[in-house]
Design an enzyme around this catalytic site. Structure first.
Site, short mmCIF file in Angstrom:
data_model
loop_
_atom_site.label_atom_id
_atom_site.label_comp_id
_atom_site.label_asym_id
_atom_site.label_seq_id
_atom_site.Cartn_x
_atom_site.Cartn_y
_atom_site.Cartn_z
N HIS A 55 -8.46 -3.73 -5.97
CA HIS A 55 -8.32 -3.82 -4.51
C HIS A 55 -9.46 -3.03 -3.86
CE1 HIS A 55 -6.85 -3.18 -0.46
NE2 HIS A 55 -6.16 -4.30 -0.64
N GLY A 93 -1.17 -7.54 3.69
CA GLY A 93 -0.91 -6.10 3.79
C GLY A 93 0.03 -5.81 4.96
N GLY A 94 -0.55 -5.43 6.10
CA GLY A 94 0.23 -4.99 7.26
C GLY A 94 1.38 -5.91 7.64
N GLU A 107 -9.55 -1.02 -1.50
CA GLU A 107 -9.28 0.42 -1.25
C GLU A 107 -9.44 1.23 -2.53
OE1 GLU A 107 -5.57 -0.30 0.74
OE2 GLU A 107 -6.71 -1.20 2.38
N LYS A 113 0.86 -1.21 0.00
CA LYS A 113 0.00 0.00 0.00
C LYS A 113 0.89 1.25 0.00
CE LYS A 113 -3.41 -2.83 2.21
NZ LYS A 113 -4.58 -2.99 3.03
N GLU A 124 -10.81 -11.08 -0.84
CA GLU A 124 -10.47 -10.27 0.33
C GLU A 124 -11.75 -9.65 0.90
OE1 GLU A 124 -6.15 -8.85 0.25
OE2 GLU A 124 -7.26 -7.44 -0.96
N SER A 155 -6.06 -9.36 6.97
CA SER A 155 -5.45 -9.62 8.28
C SER A 155 -4.71 -10.96 8.36
CB SER A 155 -6.49 -9.50 9.41
OG SER A 155 -7.02 -8.19 9.42
P1 PGA Z 1 -4.14 -6.54 5.60
O1 PGA Z 1 -4.37 -6.06 4.08
O2 PGA Z 1 -3.31 -7.80 5.53
O3 PGA Z 1 -3.42 -5.42 6.26
O4 PGA Z 1 -5.50 -6.80 6.17
C1 PGA Z 1 -4.60 -6.98 3.06
C2 PGA Z 1 -4.87 -6.28 1.75
O5 PGA Z 1 -5.45 -5.20 1.75
O6 PGA Z 1 -4.50 -6.79 0.68
#
Ligand code: PGA
Length: 258
Positions: free
Chosen positions: A101, A240-241, A103, A15, A173, A219
Site C-alpha cells: 500500500h 478507504g475513507g 502508505e 487503515k 491506486e 477516493s
Molecule cells: P481512500 O483510500 O479511499 O480513502 O482514498 C484508498 C486506499 O488507500 O486504499
C-alpha cells in the site's frame, strides 16, 4: 457495468480506524445490508486487533465476506518488534493481505524488494496478496506513470509463478488520489489498468491477463463507483475513507454489482 467474466471485488481498507467495539457495530449493521448480494466478492481489512472479531462476525452470520490483513512481515516468527507474521494473520482468519500500500511505501519506506519478500511469504502460507501499485503526482506529471507501474510490478512479482499470480489481486491506486477526494478520470484509470493487464500478459500469458482482477483505489465513493465499474479493465475497487460507515460501504458494494 462492463461486460467481463471476472467476478468483481469490493474491498475495504480501514487503515488505522476502528476499535474492536466499533468493528462489531460495523458488522452488525453491514452484514444484513449485503445479505443476499451475489456476483461480487467482498473483502474487509480491519486493523490487526479487530481481525478475530471481524472473522467471528462474518462466520456467525454465515457470510461470504473475506477478511484481510493490512500488512504483514515475511518471517514466520522472530525478533521483529511490532510486526505480525503470516501464520498469525492466517490463524486470526485472514484470507487476504494487502501488500505494498502506498502508505507502507511512503510513510514506512517499504521498497519493492521488501514487498516482493512479503508477497512470496503470503503465497507460501496460503494467503492471497492484494498488491497495491501506483504513481505519485510528481511521477505522473513527469510522465513516469508507466515506468513506475512496471518497476513496482516487476519488483514485487519477481518470484511469483503463473499458477500463483492468478490467486492474487492487483490494485492500482494513484497516490495523488488516495484520501484526497481526487479520483483519477475514467480515462486515466482505464489507461493504467490496461497497461497493468498488458504487462501481466507479456510477463505471463493472455489467459492469466484475462483472469487477474485489477482494482481501482483512491477516493472511491458512491458518486464515482458507476463511472469506474463501467471501465473494461476495472474489476472492482479498494475503498478507504468511504468504507468506514456500513451504510456507505454497503451502497458501494451494491454499486459494484449493478
Ligand atoms: P481512500 O483510500 O479511499 O480513502 O482514498 C484508498 C486506499 O488507500 O486504499
Amino acid at each position: 457495468m462492463a461486460d467481463r467474466d471476472r467476478i468483481p471485488v469490493c474491498a475495504a481498507n480501514w487503515k488505522m480506524h476502528k476499535t474492536i467495539h466499533e468493528t462489531r457495530d460495523f458488522f452488525n449493521e453491514f452484514l444484513p445490508e449485503i445479505d443476499g448480494i451475489t456476483g461480487c466478492e467482498i473483502i474487509i481489512a480491519p486493523p490487526f486487533t479487530a481481525l478475530k472479531d471481524a472473522c467471528g462476525a462474518v462466520a456467525q452470520a454465515g457470510s461470504a465476506v473475506s477478511i484481510a490483513g493490512q500488512n504483514m512481515h515475511y518471517a514466520e516468527q522472530g525478533a521483529y518488534t511490532g510486526e505480525i507474521s503470516p501464520v498469525m494473520l492466517k490463524e486470526a482468519g485472514a484470507r487476504y493481505v494487502i501488500l505494498g500500500h502506498s502508505e507502507r511505501r511512503h510513510i514506512f519506506k517499504e521498497d519493492d524488494s521488501l514487498i516482493a519478500r512479503k508477497v512470496r511469504s503470503a503465497l507460501d502460507y496460503g494467503m492471497h496478496p492484494v498488491l497495491c501499485i501506483g504513481e505519485t503526482l510528481e511521477e505522473r506529471e513527469g510522465e513516469l506513470t508507466t515506468r513506475i507501474l512496471e518497476a513496482q510490478l516487476g519488483g514485487a512479482l519477481d518470484n511469483v509463478p503463473p499458477q500463483q499470480i492468478i490467486t492474487m489481486i492487483l490494485a492500482y491506486e494513484p497516490v495523488w488520489a488516495i484520501g484526497t477526494g481526487k479520483t483519477a478520470t475514467p480515462e486515466q484509470a482505464q489507461e493504467a489498468h490496461r497497461f497493468v493487464r498488458n504487462w501481466i500478459e507479456s510477463r505471463y500469458d493472455s489467459g492469466i491477463a484475462d483472469q487477474i482482477r485489477i482494482l481501482y483505489g483512491g477516493s472511491v465513493k458512491l458518486g464515482n463507483i458507476a463511472s469506474l465499474m463501467v471501465l473494461p479493465d476495472v474489476d472492482g475497487v479498494l475503498v478507504g475513507g468511504a468504507s468506514l460507515e456500513a451504510a456507505s460501504f454497503s451502497a458501494i458494494v451494491k454499486g459494484c454489482v449493478q
